[in-house]
Write a protein that holds these residues in place. Sequence first.
Motif, PDB file in Angstrom:
ATOM      1  N   VAL A 259     -16.880  40.253  37.528  1.00 13.88           N
ATOM      2  CA  VAL A 259     -18.304  39.896  37.420  1.00 13.88           C
ATOM      3  C   VAL A 259     -19.098  40.557  38.546  1.00 13.88           C
ATOM      4  CG1 VAL A 259     -19.979  38.002  37.496  1.00 13.88           C
ATOM      5  CG2 VAL A 259     -17.826  37.687  36.301  1.00 13.88           C
ATOM      6  N   ALA A 260     -18.572  40.474  39.778  1.00 16.07           N
ATOM      7  CA  ALA A 260     -19.276  41.018  40.938  1.00 16.07           C
ATOM      8  C   ALA A 260     -19.474  42.531  40.788  1.00 16.07           C
ATOM      9  CB  ALA A 260     -18.496  40.712  42.208  1.00 16.07           C
ATOM     10  N   ARG A 261     -18.439  43.213  40.295  1.00 12.48           N
ATOM     11  CA  ARG A 261     -18.530  44.665  40.110  1.00 12.48           C
ATOM     12  C   ARG A 261     -19.576  45.008  39.044  1.00 12.48           C
ATOM     13  NH1 ARG A 261     -13.166  45.332  40.341  1.00 12.48           N
ATOM     14  NH2 ARG A 261     -13.037  45.105  38.074  1.00 12.48           N
ATOM     15  N   GLN A 262     -19.471  44.300  37.915  1.00  8.74           N
ATOM     16  CA  GLN A 262     -20.360  44.591  36.784  1.00  8.74           C
ATOM     17  C   GLN A 262     -21.832  44.338  37.122  1.00  8.74           C
ATOM     18  OE1 GLN A 262     -19.706  45.095  33.105  1.00  8.74           O
ATOM     19  NE2 GLN A 262     -17.913  46.122  33.964  1.00  8.74           N
ATOM     20  N   ARG A 263     -22.082  43.245  37.841  1.00 14.55           N
ATOM     21  CA  ARG A 263     -23.470  42.828  38.050  1.00 14.55           C
ATOM     22  C   ARG A 263     -23.997  43.208  39.432  1.00 14.55           C
ATOM     23  NH1 ARG A 263     -23.546  38.171  34.304  1.00 14.55           N
ATOM     24  NH2 ARG A 263     -22.936  39.227  32.399  1.00 14.55           N
ATOM     25  N   GLY A 264     -23.155  43.787  40.262  1.00 13.89           N
ATOM     26  CA  GLY A 264     -23.590  44.179  41.599  1.00 13.89           C
ATOM     27  C   GLY A 264     -23.768  42.998  42.549  1.00 13.89           C
ATOM     28  N   PHE A 265     -22.926  41.961  42.428  1.00 14.31           N
ATOM     29  CA  PHE A 265     -22.981  40.828  43.345  1.00 14.31           C
ATOM     30  C   PHE A 265     -21.992  41.071  44.474  1.00 14.31           C
ATOM     31  CE2 PHE A 265     -23.788  37.940  39.412  1.00 14.31           C
ATOM     32  CZ  PHE A 265     -25.043  38.485  39.268  1.00 14.31           C
ATOM     33  N   ARG A 266     -22.259  40.455  45.645  1.00 15.56           N
ATOM     34  CA  ARG A 266     -21.302  40.568  46.738  1.00 15.56           C
ATOM     35  C   ARG A 266     -20.285  39.436  46.650  1.00 15.56           C
ATOM     36  NH1 ARG A 266     -25.104  40.755  51.652  1.00 15.56           N
ATOM     37  NH2 ARG A 266     -26.511  40.123  49.975  1.00 15.56           N
ATOM     38  N   LEU A 267     -19.019  39.752  46.921  1.00 13.80           N
ATOM     39  CA  LEU A 267     -17.968  38.732  46.854  1.00 13.80           C
ATOM     40  C   LEU A 267     -17.169  38.732  48.152  1.00 13.80           C
ATOM     41  CD1 LEU A 267     -16.125  36.705  45.241  1.00 13.80           C
ATOM     42  CD2 LEU A 267     -14.853  38.698  44.465  1.00 13.80           C
ATOM     43  N   HIS A 268     -17.091  37.560  48.809  1.00  6.45           N
ATOM     44  CA  HIS A 268     -16.271  37.422  50.013  1.00  6.45           C
ATOM     45  C   HIS A 268     -15.129  36.478  49.703  1.00  6.45           C
ATOM     46  CE1 HIS A 268     -19.345  39.307  52.573  1.00  6.45           C
ATOM     47  NE2 HIS A 268     -20.213  38.662  51.813  1.00  6.45           N
ATOM     48  N   VAL A 269     -13.893  36.960  49.844  1.00  4.72           N
ATOM     49  CA  VAL A 269     -12.751  36.069  49.663  1.00  4.72           C
ATOM     50  C   VAL A 269     -12.208  35.717  51.041  1.00  4.72           C
ATOM     51  CG1 VAL A 269     -10.503  35.771  48.590  1.00  4.72           C
ATOM     52  CG2 VAL A 269     -12.243  37.175  47.471  1.00  4.72           C
ATOM     53  N   LEU A 270     -12.180  34.421  51.350  1.00  8.11           N
ATOM     54  CA  LEU A 270     -11.702  33.962  52.655  1.00  8.11           C
ATOM     55  C   LEU A 270     -10.338  33.331  52.444  1.00  8.11           C
ATOM     56  CD1 LEU A 270     -15.000  32.155  53.639  1.00  8.11           C
ATOM     57  CD2 LEU A 270     -14.385  34.513  54.167  1.00  8.11           C
ATOM     58  N   SER A 271      -9.306  34.069  52.791  1.00  6.70           N
ATOM     59  CA  SER A 271      -7.960  33.581  52.536  1.00  6.70           C
ATOM     60  C   SER A 271      -7.278  33.244  53.854  1.00  6.70           C
ATOM     61  CB  SER A 271      -7.176  34.650  51.773  1.00  6.70           C
ATOM     62  OG  SER A 271      -5.818  34.327  51.763  1.00  6.70           O
ATOM     63  N   GLY A 272      -6.501  32.177  53.865  1.00  7.62           N
ATOM     64  CA  GLY A 272      -5.744  31.840  55.067  1.00  7.62           C
ATOM     65  C   GLY A 272      -5.679  30.347  55.310  1.00  7.62           C
ATOM     66  N   LYS A 273      -4.824  29.946  56.236  1.00  3.65           N
ATOM     67  CA  LYS A 273      -4.624  28.525  56.541  1.00  3.65           C
ATOM     68  C   LYS A 273      -5.837  27.948  57.271  1.00  3.65           C
ATOM     69  CE  LYS A 273       0.299  27.756  56.507  1.00  3.65           C
ATOM     70  NZ  LYS A 273       0.875  29.110  56.248  1.00  3.65           N
ATOM     71  N   ARG A 274      -5.954  26.618  57.233  1.00  4.20           N
ATOM     72  CA  ARG A 274      -7.061  25.944  57.905  1.00  4.20           C
ATOM     73  C   ARG A 274      -6.969  26.096  59.414  1.00  4.20           C
ATOM     74  NH1 ARG A 274      -8.188  20.030  55.683  1.00  4.20           N
ATOM     75  NH2 ARG A 274      -9.702  20.214  57.339  1.00  4.20           N
ATOM     76  N   GLY A 275      -8.119  26.211  60.072  1.00  3.42           N
ATOM     77  CA  GLY A 275      -8.131  26.285  61.526  1.00  3.42           C
ATOM     78  C   GLY A 275      -8.653  24.990  62.108  1.00  3.42           C
ATOM     79  N   ALA A 276      -9.786  25.056  62.814  1.00 10.49           N
ATOM     80  CA  ALA A 276     -10.383  23.879  63.432  1.00 10.49           C
ATOM     81  C   ALA A 276     -10.667  22.805  62.381  1.00 10.49           C
ATOM     82  CB  ALA A 276     -11.676  24.271  64.141  1.00 10.49           C
ATOM     83  N   ALA A 277     -10.572  21.526  62.816  1.00  6.71           N
ATOM     84  CA  ALA A 277     -10.664  20.402  61.879  1.00  6.71           C
ATOM     85  C   ALA A 277     -11.994  20.366  61.129  1.00  6.71           C
ATOM     86  CB  ALA A 277     -10.465  19.095  62.631  1.00  6.71           C
ATOM     87  N   ASN A 278     -13.090  20.692  61.823  1.00  8.18           N
ATOM     88  CA  ASN A 278     -14.395  20.562  61.172  1.00  8.18           C
ATOM     89  C   ASN A 278     -14.927  21.898  60.628  1.00  8.18           C
ATOM     90  OD1 ASN A 278     -14.729  21.708  63.608  1.00  8.18           O
ATOM     91  ND2 ASN A 278     -16.318  20.300  64.348  1.00  8.18           N
ATOM     92  N   SER A 279     -14.042  22.858  60.498  1.00 11.20           N
ATOM     93  CA  SER A 279     -14.463  24.167  60.004  1.00 11.20           C
ATOM     94  C   SER A 279     -14.117  24.326  58.531  1.00 11.20           C
ATOM     95  CB  SER A 279     -13.773  25.269  60.807  1.00 11.20           C
ATOM     96  OG  SER A 279     -13.896  26.503  60.137  1.00 11.20           O
ATOM     97  N   TRP A 280     -14.990  25.006  57.803  1.00 15.24           N
ATOM     98  CA  TRP A 280     -14.700  25.251  56.386  1.00 15.24           C
ATOM     99  C   TRP A 280     -14.150  26.650  56.177  1.00 15.24           C
ATOM    100  CZ3 TRP A 280     -17.895  28.972  53.995  1.00 15.24           C
ATOM    101  CH2 TRP A 280     -19.076  29.312  54.702  1.00 15.24           C
TER     102      TRP A 280
END
Lengths: 472, 188
Positions: free
Chosen positions: A392-413
């Motif tokens: 979808v992002a490629r077709q429509r020219g949207f930006r996509l950020h994939v945030l992969s990895g284990k949780r860090g600080a308790a109050n961080s998303w």
Amino acid sequence: MNQSAPQLTLTPPNTRVRLGAKKWLQLKRSQDIIETFAWATVIFVASMFFLDGGLAKFGNLNDILQSTSRLTALIGTDLLLIQTLLVSRVPWLDKLYGHDKVTVAHKKLGKPVLYIISAHFLASLIQFAIADGKSVVAEMVTLFVSVPDMWSATVGLALMIVVVITSINAARKKLSYEVWYIIHLLAYVSILVAVPHQFSTGSDIAGKPLQTLFWVSLYLFVALNVVWYRALGPLLLNLGLGLRVSSIVRESSDTISIYLSGRGLERLGGQAGQFYMLRIMNAANWDKPHPFSISAAPNNRFVRFTIGDRGDFTSKLPDLKVGTRVFLEGPYGVFTEERRTREKVTLICAGVGAPPIRALAESMAARPGDITIIYRVRSYEDAALLTELEHVARQRGFRLHVLSGKRGAANSWLPGHLNDLPDHTRLLEMNPHVSESDVYICGPGPWTHAVEKSLQRVGTPASQIHAEEFAW
Amino acid sequence: MRSATKTFVGLAGIGVLVATAKLGLPTATATAATVTSDTATTSTTTSTTDTTTSNSNTGTKATTTTKKSTSTKKSTTTTKKSTGSSSSTGTTTTPTTPTTAGVSGTKTGSAFEPVFGSNIQLSVTKVDGKITDVTCVVCEATGGRRGAFPGLIQAAVSANGTNFGNMGGATYTTSAFKKALKDAIAKF
């Protein structure tokens, strides 16, 4: 398991969506009208009681009990009917508040209604007992035997108490959803058996045309809404659609997509971001509806739900046979373009929150670069619908950020390896325009709240933040 | 709700409640007859208030009102007595003016087994199909609920039947009264 997914063809974006701040104002105005109306019913029943000289009778204990009994009965019943309406899933309430907010209001109102109605019961019982010079127990027996509809009204109150007790959080955790649901249905029975005594022995309806008109129409209005929107409407729609499982596709290590096909799917009338109550119509599951968001924009070829393995019910879904009948109730929710007021949009999801975001990305009309998608996952293997979002992002020219990895600080998303900078700085890095965009967030509750905090830090107005939690 | 709307609805609501409460105070009569242990006081108070209300336009003084109410009460008692004696024969029909179209006359309902002290037998007078008077053949109730009978009779006359609300504090006296009333009306 059937591996053949229908080929990915994107539904054209919905270009008819209106934008602008006026939309927000209109929404608030409609909400105000509905709430004013609800309060007006309470004021009406109380003022009719006052007009009848209710206040004149606060002279002695007997009068006080008697007036209390009448007033609590009137207000309690009025609120009880509003309470019932809140859970009837009427589209006009859902559209204004969203299913989750309506349900929260229903939960909040539960206990006060019970207290008010219990006060009515106690006040009238004690008043009768004092006037008769009998013990409370003896008086109760007398009332049961000699006054019409009194025993059924008491049964109604007893059922109401059971319904509220089983819904208190502590009890709710110990009961299975199914048991709780069956008990909760008793609420309808409790209202039905308690209605007659209001008309036959109550002081405030019989022989008073205005009050009779009010109560009869209120009862009818609530009953019709409940019967149509909770039962008859969905039943007729599903009989017409004849939905069946057409294929089941694995999306990631613990996620599958269920495709449904049927006749005239446009009649379902949903929007991207909404959800349905899904009922698998086999012997084991027909009586257990579960809420799931559609994971592809509405189209006339299929309805698709992408479901993560999250427990008893969802773990058995991959074994579902193709051709199984499915009933859908809905669509519900306001996690849609109805709430969009800006040209720029930020879509943020975590894990199993991806499906509605995926559907929204497909159906939102925007210039290239106006939409930013942020997808938080534990690992790439877990990332359901990632290839589709990339597509979808490629077709429509949207930006996509994939945030992969284990949780860090308790109050961080954000994942741990990105915790070197504050969350809101990272957010601005990913989308500098976030404060002037509509933000749609779908993920677990605490995670969603963390995202909302970052949004407040960068100055995104609350009216532009749209969140849907899994809890319902 | 937006705060402006909330303020408006709140103030309007309070306004309506206060206004209706004030309007409700002087008209606290017919349906609001209170049942207390002191029967005599209650009925006197009720009839006094009644007369006051009906005469309030003409501005009758309090002393006159009291006199009137006493006389009304006396006459009611007499009627009761006379009906009581005639009812011993069972059903009696009093001839009325033949010019009227509707049903006219007086009928007495049958006696019921007393239920929890409510022993009620009524006699109903109709003129031109409308109930003009309801009198007690037997009107017994426990715990000072006898005080409810004047109010019930008035309610029955003004509702022209059993379609009137429960007398607060006398729920089963009301239902027994309605049963007796229905029975008497059925005799027409």
